[in-house]
Design a protein around this motif. Structure first.
Motif, PDB file in Angstrom:
ATOM      1  N   ALA A 116       0.828  -1.203   0.000  1.00 33.91           N
ATOM      2  CA  ALA A 116       0.000   0.000   0.000  1.00 33.91           C
ATOM      3  C   ALA A 116       0.867   1.260   0.000  1.00 33.91           C
ATOM      4  N   SER A 117       0.363   2.309  -0.637  1.00 34.61           N
ATOM      5  CA  SER A 117       1.053   3.591  -0.670  1.00 34.61           C
ATOM      6  C   SER A 117       0.018   4.692  -0.829  1.00 34.61           C
ATOM      7  N   ALA A 118       0.455   5.933  -0.717  1.00 36.71           N
ATOM      8  CA  ALA A 118      -0.464   7.050  -0.881  1.00 36.71           C
ATOM      9  C   ALA A 118      -1.107   7.039  -2.259  1.00 36.71           C
ATOM     10  N   GLY A 119      -0.371   6.594  -3.265  1.00 28.26           N
ATOM     11  CA  GLY A 119      -0.902   6.536  -4.615  1.00 28.26           C
ATOM     12  C   GLY A 119      -1.669   5.278  -4.913  1.00 28.26           C
ATOM     13  N   SER A 120      -1.581   4.283  -4.025  1.00 26.39           N
ATOM     14  CA  SER A 120      -2.268   3.011  -4.222  1.00 26.39           C
ATOM     15  C   SER A 120      -2.736   2.465  -2.878  1.00 26.39           C
ATOM     16  N   PRO A 121      -3.742   3.121  -2.262  1.00 31.66           N
ATOM     17  CA  PRO A 121      -4.214   2.683  -0.952  1.00 31.66           C
ATOM     18  C   PRO A 121      -4.933   1.341  -1.041  1.00 31.66           C
ATOM     19  N   VAL A 122      -5.002   0.664   0.084  1.00 34.28           N
ATOM     20  CA  VAL A 122      -5.564  -0.692   0.144  1.00 34.28           C
ATOM     21  C   VAL A 122      -6.561  -0.779   1.289  1.00 34.28           C
ATOM     22  N   LEU A 123      -7.646  -1.495   1.052  1.00 36.45           N
ATOM     23  CA  LEU A 123      -8.567  -1.898   2.117  1.00 36.45           C
ATOM     24  C   LEU A 123      -8.582  -3.412   2.166  1.00 36.45           C
ATOM     25  N   VAL A 124      -8.234  -3.965   3.312  1.00 35.16           N
ATOM     26  CA  VAL A 124      -8.323  -5.409   3.532  1.00 35.16           C
ATOM     27  C   VAL A 124      -9.643  -5.679   4.244  1.00 35.16           C
ATOM     28  N   ILE A 125     -10.497  -6.498   3.630  1.00 34.43           N
ATOM     29  CA  ILE A 125     -11.765  -6.885   4.248  1.00 34.43           C
ATOM     30  C   ILE A 125     -11.629  -8.319   4.731  1.00 34.43           C
ATOM     31  N   ARG A 126     -11.809  -8.508   6.030  1.00 31.01           N
ATOM     32  CA  ARG A 126     -11.673  -9.836   6.628  1.00 31.01           C
ATOM     33  C   ARG A 126     -13.066 -10.411   6.871  1.00 31.01           C
ATOM     34  N   ASP A 127     -13.474 -11.318   5.998  1.00 28.70           N
ATOM     35  CA  ASP A 127     -14.758 -12.008   6.116  1.00 28.70           C
ATOM     36  C   ASP A 127     -14.451 -13.443   6.523  1.00 28.70           C
ATOM     37  N   GLY A 129     -15.785 -15.164   9.374  1.00 24.81           N
ATOM     38  CA  GLY A 129     -16.707 -15.822  10.273  1.00 24.81           C
ATOM     39  C   GLY A 129     -16.723 -15.231  11.672  1.00 24.81           C
ATOM     40  N   MET A 130     -17.332 -16.001  12.586  1.00 29.60           N
ATOM     41  CA  MET A 130     -17.548 -15.531  13.951  1.00 29.60           C
ATOM     42  C   MET A 130     -16.264 -15.402  14.762  1.00 29.60           C
ATOM     43  N   ARG A 131     -15.274 -16.236  14.439  1.00 27.66           N
ATOM     44  CA  ARG A 131     -14.023 -16.233  15.209  1.00 27.66           C
ATOM     45  C   ARG A 131     -12.852 -16.018  14.266  1.00 27.66           C
ATOM     46  N   PRO A 132     -12.699 -14.826  13.725  1.00 25.09           N
ATOM     47  CA  PRO A 132     -11.594 -14.600  12.785  1.00 25.09           C
ATOM     48  C   PRO A 132     -10.251 -14.750  13.466  1.00 25.09           C
ATOM     49  N   PRO A 133      -9.337 -15.501  12.858  1.00 30.08           N
ATOM     50  CA  PRO A 133      -7.996 -15.600  13.438  1.00 30.08           C
ATOM     51  C   PRO A 133      -7.273 -14.270  13.303  1.00 30.08           C
ATOM     52  N   ARG A 134      -6.219 -14.105  14.048  1.00 26.49           N
ATOM     53  CA  ARG A 134      -5.440 -12.879  13.913  1.00 26.49           C
ATOM     54  C   ARG A 134      -4.872 -12.821  12.504  1.00 26.49           C
ATOM     55  N   GLY A 135      -5.015 -11.676  11.878  1.00 25.80           N
ATOM     56  CA  GLY A 135      -4.626 -11.556  10.477  1.00 25.80           C
ATOM     57  C   GLY A 135      -3.125 -11.484  10.280  1.00 25.80           C
ATOM     58  N   ARG A 136      -2.658 -12.048   9.177  1.00 20.79           N
ATOM     59  CA  ARG A 136      -1.243 -11.949   8.821  1.00 20.79           C
ATOM     60  C   ARG A 136      -0.907 -10.550   8.335  1.00 20.79           C
ATOM     61  N   VAL A 137      -1.879  -9.908   7.671  1.00 25.60           N
ATOM     62  CA  VAL A 137      -1.661  -8.570   7.136  1.00 25.60           C
ATOM     63  C   VAL A 137      -2.409  -7.574   8.022  1.00 25.60           C
ATOM     64  N   ALA A 138      -1.667  -6.731   8.707  1.00 28.43           N
ATOM     65  CA  ALA A 138      -2.261  -5.779   9.640  1.00 28.43           C
ATOM     66  C   ALA A 138      -2.473  -4.439   8.958  1.00 28.43           C
ATOM     67  N   SER A 139      -3.206  -3.571   9.627  1.00 33.41           N
ATOM     68  CA  SER A 139      -3.368  -2.220   9.115  1.00 33.41           C
ATOM     69  C   SER A 139      -2.039  -1.481   9.227  1.00 33.41           C
ATOM     70  N   GLY A 140      -1.870  -0.512   8.347  1.00 33.76           N
ATOM     71  CA  GLY A 140      -0.638   0.263   8.319  1.00 33.76           C
ATOM     72  C   GLY A 140      -0.865   1.521   7.519  1.00 33.76           C
ATOM     73  N   PRO A 141       0.188   2.279   7.235  1.00 36.83           N
ATOM     74  CA  PRO A 141       0.020   3.473   6.418  1.00 36.83           C
ATOM     75  C   PRO A 141      -0.645   3.152   5.078  1.00 36.83           C
ATOM     76  N   TRP A 142      -1.751   3.825   4.807  1.00 39.76           N
ATOM     77  CA  TRP A 142      -2.513   3.673   3.568  1.00 39.76           C
ATOM     78  C   TRP A 142      -3.121   2.289   3.396  1.00 39.76           C
ATOM     79  N   GLN A 143      -3.175   1.524   4.463  1.00 40.02           N
ATOM     80  CA  GLN A 143      -3.814   0.202   4.414  1.00 40.02           C
ATOM     81  C   GLN A 143      -4.731   0.033   5.623  1.00 40.02           C
ATOM     82  N   SER A 144      -6.036   0.139   5.386  1.00 42.78           N
ATOM     83  CA  SER A 144      -7.020  -0.048   6.445  1.00 42.78           C
ATOM     84  C   SER A 144      -7.515  -1.485   6.429  1.00 42.78           C
TER      85      SER A 144
END
Length: 231
Positions: A116-127, A129-144
């Motif tokens: 992700a970058s200012a020119g190419s922002p990213v949204l990660v949608i974690r679908d 289920g009820m007990r989502p595991p901890r994600g490998r890809v975390a939020s960061g600059p320009w990545q929600s």
């Protein structure tokens, strides 16, 4: 304050609804119009940020998919982490109608680095289920990161406490009480949660809150159908 057309049955006093500064930003390149508030003003969610931003939505797949489409329309890339890729495939295909693959689907735990970058922002949608595991890809600059929970689960309290913004759609009275306590909602807002209409979301932080009605465009209705809380 009585909800406008299509807002369902709930009635919320004026002192029970706040402005929610996270939504009260001008409509522009850095915002996604997620609906309209009770006054009919645009409710805009600023997802493209230079700092990490976590959102939790206790709600339905339909709203998450509308949000994905509208975020992609702003020029962002969407990475969907899901165990049910078949329900997202049409969204990925529609969003890539211009030949650019702006929505990609990944198995749970298999989201690669997105760059992700200012020119190419990213949204990660974690679908996940009820007990989502901890994600490998975390939020960061320009990545929600937006985590979708169909209902309140044992992992929900942690997610609600650590999220910068929480969206809540229709839930049971018991779930409403727990969410009201966790998010420090006024009594009127808590009482309204079991009666929210399809397409209505309470977006809140522990300090502020506002109700927003998401009405689909003609194209979104053709692809996803009418607004619904239950998948």
């Amino acid at each position: 304050m009585r909800g406008g057309r299509g807002f369902g049955r709930h009635v919320v006093p004026a002192d029970g609804v706040g402005g929610l500064g996270e939504l009260a930003v001008p409509v522009g390149d850095d915002g996604v119009v997620i609906g309209a508030d009770a006054q009919g003003c645009p409710a805009v969610l600023g997802l493209h940020r230079p700092t990490p931003y976590e959102v939790t939505l206790v709600g339905g797949l339909w709203t998450a998919q509308v949000l994905a489409l509208r975020t992609a329309a702003t020029g962002a890339r969407i990475a969907v982490e899901t165990g049910r890729g078949e329900v997202w495939s049409a969204v990925a295909l529609a969003a890539g109608g211009g030949g650019q693959q702006c929505v990609t689907l990944h198995e749970v735990g298999r989201v690669p680095p997105q760059g992700a970058s200012a020119g190419s922002p990213v949204l990660v949608i974690r679908d996940c289920g009820m007990r989502p595991p901890r994600g490998r890809v975390a939020s960061g600059p320009w990545q929600s990161v937006l985590t979708l929970l169909p209902y309140l689960s044992p992992t929900a309290p942690r997610l609600l406490r650590t999220s910068a913004l929480v969206g809540v759609q229709r839930v049971s009275p018991q779930e409403a009480e727990r969410i009201g306590t966790l998010m420090r909602l006024p009594e009127a807002a808590t009482a309204s949660l079991p009666t929210l209409g399809d397409g209505v979301t309470l977006w809140c932080t522990p300090q502020d809150r506002t109700f927003a009605l998401t009405e689909p465009t003609a194209e979104e209705t053709t692809l996803l159908g009418p607004a619904r809380r239950i998948d």
